[in-house]
Design a protein around this motif. Sequence first.
Motif, PDB file in Angstrom:
ATOM      1  N   GLN A 289       0.812  -1.214   0.000  1.00  0.00           N
ATOM      2  CA  GLN A 289       0.000   0.000   0.000  1.00  0.00           C
ATOM      3  C   GLN A 289       0.849   1.270   0.000  1.00  0.00           C
ATOM      4  O   GLN A 289       0.306   2.371   0.086  1.00  0.00           O
ATOM      5  CB  GLN A 289      -0.943  -0.019   1.197  1.00  0.00           C
ATOM      6  CG  GLN A 289      -1.995  -1.127   1.103  1.00  0.00           C
ATOM      7  CD  GLN A 289      -2.895  -1.209   2.337  1.00  0.00           C
ATOM      8  OE1 GLN A 289      -2.605  -0.605   3.380  1.00  0.00           O
ATOM      9  NE2 GLN A 289      -3.995  -1.945   2.221  1.00  0.00           N
ATOM     10  N   GLY A 304      -9.698  -0.649   4.171  1.00  0.00           N
ATOM     11  CA  GLY A 304     -10.558  -0.369   3.033  1.00  0.00           C
ATOM     12  C   GLY A 304      -9.920  -0.826   1.741  1.00  0.00           C
ATOM     13  O   GLY A 304     -10.568  -1.480   0.901  1.00  0.00           O
ATOM     14  N   ARG A 305      -8.640  -0.512   1.564  1.00  0.00           N
ATOM     15  CA  ARG A 305      -7.934  -0.944   0.355  1.00  0.00           C
ATOM     16  C   ARG A 305      -7.755  -2.458   0.340  1.00  0.00           C
ATOM     17  O   ARG A 305      -7.859  -3.098  -0.720  1.00  0.00           O
ATOM     18  CB  ARG A 305      -6.580  -0.258   0.268  1.00  0.00           C
ATOM     19  CG  ARG A 305      -6.663   1.229  -0.009  1.00  0.00           C
ATOM     20  CD  ARG A 305      -5.306   1.894  -0.030  1.00  0.00           C
ATOM     21  NE  ARG A 305      -4.442   1.354  -1.095  1.00  0.00           N
ATOM     22  CZ  ARG A 305      -3.198   1.739  -1.292  1.00  0.00           C
ATOM     23  NH1 ARG A 305      -2.642   2.647  -0.477  1.00  0.00           N
ATOM     24  NH2 ARG A 305      -2.484   1.225  -2.268  1.00  0.00           N
ATOM     25  N   ASP A 308     -10.906  -3.980  -0.824  1.00  0.00           N
ATOM     26  CA  ASP A 308     -11.062  -3.893  -2.280  1.00  0.00           C
ATOM     27  C   ASP A 308     -10.321  -5.034  -2.972  1.00  0.00           C
ATOM     28  O   ASP A 308     -10.810  -5.599  -3.960  1.00  0.00           O
ATOM     29  CB  ASP A 308     -10.542  -2.544  -2.789  1.00  0.00           C
ATOM     30  CG  ASP A 308     -11.398  -1.374  -2.340  1.00  0.00           C
ATOM     31  OD1 ASP A 308     -12.565  -1.611  -1.961  1.00  0.00           O
ATOM     32  OD2 ASP A 308     -10.905  -0.232  -2.382  1.00  0.00           O
ATOM     33  N   THR A 309      -9.133  -5.374  -2.460  1.00  0.00           N
ATOM     34  CA  THR A 309      -8.380  -6.497  -3.023  1.00  0.00           C
ATOM     35  C   THR A 309      -9.141  -7.799  -2.820  1.00  0.00           C
ATOM     36  O   THR A 309      -9.229  -8.634  -3.731  1.00  0.00           O
ATOM     37  CB  THR A 309      -6.994  -6.594  -2.359  1.00  0.00           C
ATOM     38  OG1 THR A 309      -6.284  -5.377  -2.562  1.00  0.00           O
ATOM     39  CG2 THR A 309      -6.189  -7.748  -2.926  1.00  0.00           C
ATOM     40  N   ALA A 311     -12.358  -8.112  -2.462  1.00  0.00           N
ATOM     41  CA  ALA A 311     -13.537  -8.085  -3.337  1.00  0.00           C
ATOM     42  C   ALA A 311     -13.170  -8.507  -4.753  1.00  0.00           C
ATOM     43  O   ALA A 311     -13.918  -9.253  -5.411  1.00  0.00           O
ATOM     44  CB  ALA A 311     -14.158  -6.696  -3.337  1.00  0.00           C
ATOM     45  N   ALA A 312     -12.030  -8.037  -5.250  1.00  0.00           N
ATOM     46  CA  ALA A 312     -11.604  -8.388  -6.607  1.00  0.00           C
ATOM     47  C   ALA A 312     -11.335  -9.888  -6.740  1.00  0.00           C
ATOM     48  O   ALA A 312     -11.422 -10.442  -7.846  1.00  0.00           O
ATOM     49  CB  ALA A 312     -10.345  -7.603  -6.978  1.00  0.00           C
ATOM     50  N   ALA A 317     -15.430  -8.980   1.378  1.00  0.00           N
ATOM     51  CA  ALA A 317     -14.865  -7.646   1.573  1.00  0.00           C
ATOM     52  C   ALA A 317     -15.380  -6.992   2.842  1.00  0.00           C
ATOM     53  O   ALA A 317     -14.630  -6.301   3.547  1.00  0.00           O
ATOM     54  CB  ALA A 317     -15.190  -6.767   0.361  1.00  0.00           C
ATOM     55  N   GLU A 318     -16.664  -7.179   3.167  1.00  0.00           N
ATOM     56  CA  GLU A 318     -17.233  -6.530   4.349  1.00  0.00           C
ATOM     57  C   GLU A 318     -16.589  -7.053   5.631  1.00  0.00           C
ATOM     58  O   GLU A 318     -16.327  -6.297   6.569  1.00  0.00           O
ATOM     59  CB  GLU A 318     -18.757  -6.721   4.377  1.00  0.00           C
ATOM     60  CG  GLU A 318     -19.483  -5.927   3.311  1.00  0.00           C
ATOM     61  CD  GLU A 318     -19.079  -4.454   3.325  1.00  0.00           C
ATOM     62  OE1 GLU A 318     -19.102  -3.840   4.426  1.00  0.00           O
ATOM     63  OE2 GLU A 318     -18.726  -3.924   2.253  1.00  0.00           O
ATOM     64  N   ARG A 321     -13.273  -5.364   6.047  1.00  0.00           N
ATOM     65  CA  ARG A 321     -13.358  -3.993   6.571  1.00  0.00           C
ATOM     66  C   ARG A 321     -13.504  -3.982   8.093  1.00  0.00           C
ATOM     67  O   ARG A 321     -13.087  -3.022   8.750  1.00  0.00           O
ATOM     68  CB  ARG A 321     -14.547  -3.262   5.941  1.00  0.00           C
ATOM     69  CG  ARG A 321     -14.415  -3.032   4.453  1.00  0.00           C
ATOM     70  CD  ARG A 321     -15.614  -2.260   3.898  1.00  0.00           C
ATOM     71  NE  ARG A 321     -15.684  -2.391   2.461  1.00  0.00           N
ATOM     72  CZ  ARG A 321     -14.963  -1.664   1.600  1.00  0.00           C
ATOM     73  NH1 ARG A 321     -14.132  -0.760   2.065  1.00  0.00           N
ATOM     74  NH2 ARG A 321     -15.085  -1.856   0.305  1.00  0.00           N
TER      75      ARG A 321
END
Length: 383
Positions: A289, A304-305, A308-309, A311-312, A317-318, A321
């Motif tokens: 990062q 958060g970032r 996102d990784t 999620a991809a 993802a939740e 977080r």
Amino acid sequence: MSSKPIDPPEPQRAPHDEADALRWGYSTGACATAAVKAAFRALAGGAWDDPVAIDLPRAPLAMRRPNFPLIDRDQGAGWASAAVEKDAGDDPDVTHGAIVRARVSWNAPGAGVRFLAGEGVGRVTKPGLPIPPGEPAINPAPREMIRAVIAETAAAFGAPQDLDVEIAIDGGADLAKRTWNPRLGIEGGLSILGTTGVVRPFSCAAWIASIHRGVDVARASGSPHVVGSTGATSEAAARAALDLPDWAYLDMGDFAGGLLKYLAKTASGGPIRRLTIAGGFGKLVKLSQGALDLHSKRSQVDFGRLADTVAALGGDAEATRRDAAAAAALEREGDALARAVADAARARVRTELRGAALAVSIMVVDRGGRIRALSLDPEDGPA
């Protein structure tokens, strides 16, 4: 070395760093210089100075004329010795409280100053350090400081400057095992260090300087591959996976930037052509990062970032977080997340290397010491 104990006066306390209320200390080089000055004054015909004062012109103003109480002193025909106790202030220095001794004796006319390693002071055995192989591990700046007090004292007493100067540290051989010295090829004890004569508590500079010297030794030893590890677990995993000599492993700790910037600056000097970064998942997330100082007080995982990784990759993802530690995400999402972080960290390293011709690999190691991912340059072979 013969010595005669004396009752020491109350030691002088170093000033505090007003910014963080931590007390600064003095380097082994400053302690050795003070011991040499006291011993040489006695040898040259003066009285014992106790405490003995030296000048540190590159130190902060309040620390430029420190006094060092003597805890031992002795004298015989043609020689004198003195010792001081190192006060490293509030820095967690392994040599805090160590007894630094100096024995000075007359040498042949015209011989000048010759430095000797006494008990507990190491000897350089590998090229790449500021001192050549075969010499006592007394760095250039302390040598300069010692020569300066010898010249000052010789002028004051009309004495010659032809001296053998032996520096010793009580228990130095055991203390050296807790330092970089064994992997740098410094055998038998500690190094006499210090550029300004003072030690700033918890300074990054000393660790980064050790990283730089590690790179220098690896380069001078002809190693084409170096490994920077964030800690003991990741280094052990790298050692198990890679067949490299001891000096190829650099205890990078949290200072990724210190390693990468130095490699970028010196890459043209060869022969290092490959870099592996081995680290824990959380540390490497921060590196991926953009952080170059990986300490928990100076950089944090951006969840958060990281989400996102995740999620991809089709993960949760939740939950990421809401995680309190990066390791939780790794255990939930598995090796695919470790590989994504390793790839991103490798890209960040490539940016910091600024085009240096180094193949880069990233090794993600979990808390149990298992390698969870290995990211290589596309054109690269096995790490």
